[in-house]
Motif scaffolding. Sequence first.
Motif: not given
Length: 427
Positions: A1-6, A228-229, A246-248, A406-409
């Motif tokens: 699962m794609t991990r996003i930091a908020v 990459n991250e 994977d994203g912020i 980039t985030v989701n491929g």
Amino acid sequence: MTRIAVIGAGITGVTTASSLMDRGYDVTLFDRNRYAAMQTSFANGGQLSASNAEIWNRWSTVFKGMKWMMTRGAPLLVNPKPSWHKYSWMAEFVGSIPQYRASTVETTRMAIAARGLLREKAERHGFDFDCENRGILHIYTNKSEFDHATEVNKLLAEGGLERRAVAPEEVHQIEPALNGEFYGGYYTESDFTGDIHRYTTGLAKSIEAGGAALRFGTDVDMLSADKNEVRLTWSRNNESQTESFDGIVVCAGVGSRTIAAQLGDRVNVYPVKGYSITVRLDDEESQRAAPWISLLDDEAKVVTSRLGKNRFRIAGTAEFNGYNLDIRDDRIRPLIKWCERFFPGVSTEHAIPWAGLRPMMPNMMPKVGRGVRDRVFYNTGHGHLGWTLSAVTAEMVAEIVAKSRTVNGSRGASVSAPATLRTQGAV
Ligand SMILES: Cc1cc2nc3c(=O)[nH]c(=O)nc-3n(C[C@H](O)[C@H](O)[C@H](O)COP(=O)(O)OP(=O)(O)OC[C@H]3O[C@@H](n4cnc5c(N)ncnc54)[C@H](O)[C@@H]3O)c2cc1C
């Protein structure tokens, strides 16, 4: 699962986290406070106000501001102490005056789109936030302010808002508790109010139950991003840890400028301080004497909301004094006096004072979108309208994240907004 930091658990961070989860992301929400909504989203004016979408970038604001700087108890206070951040921000504010009309129309459109989304989130997540659907009444005691409001109305109408002029007698019919004489008013039936703190904490609890990781009491100290991250170094008590995502999405209110600088972006948020009092309506007479209709006094720059039977919120003033949260008696007193003047039957014996810092961009438009680096996004800088705009900008940024290859491929462009939200025209 794609991990996003908020980053940030104020209204913008929590709504963003929820909109990202609606699109299937694994969300981790960081805040240095121990609970959600402890900073600017704690005790604001409560208005969900498309009718307050006028941005402040006008020459007349600048001249009025200069006059106010010399007047005790005026709605604006500027600490004259030299500060590069403050004066460069003010220069950019003036530089944005040519966008006044376009930005006001755009803000109106966003505020209208936000309404359904905000209500939909509360219904779907099942929490109460003392919502009052009774409209917002702007009041004027003199002709020149009323005439300006008539000009502003043309821009609000261009943005799609229905707001009508009302005669002095009708001002009192709309809000019988209001004391005093008025030149006229403008009433927006479709605007509404609610408690931003109850909303943000209610939504935060619900997304946690839905699988979001809430890292409270956690300071995000260092950040970096490449193709990459994204790497975050955070500290809690004496512990420090570096984690990859994977994203912020940066939703850090007045902290966004410092974070953006680490990520190679300039997000020129200035902390514009405001104050509120929450008047406790303990006795029946005060409950009767306080208004249910939300008011906006354009001359005093005061907004009000009734938060259920027992609370009456009054907010206002703008102070340019850096990252300073001192509660000054000389800024609180005018709010109490305002209450006593227009609502003499309300007891102000128990009025709880508060100060918060509006995260304000110099052009008064929120920063919603990508940063210069891959995987970095912003939803911040909502200034005086963060509560009003939060639900729509959360959808906007979540949609931009969802479209990022980039985030989701390869998943990239195939991710789309939930159908319920698409039908409301927000994305
Ligand atoms: C007096 C007053 C009245 C207002 N009235 C209204 C109104 O009636 N209607 C309206 O629409 N708007 C109103 N506003 C504006 C609205 O309240 C704000 O725009 C909104 O609350 C901003 O929300 P936010 O999530 O961007 O910021 P915040 O609520 O401040 O949240 C940002 C969070 O980021 C966290 N953070 C920052 N940096 C870091 C870090 N490095 N590590 C970890 N955490 C970090 C902070 O702890 C904070 O909790 C008012 C504001 C004030 C001050």
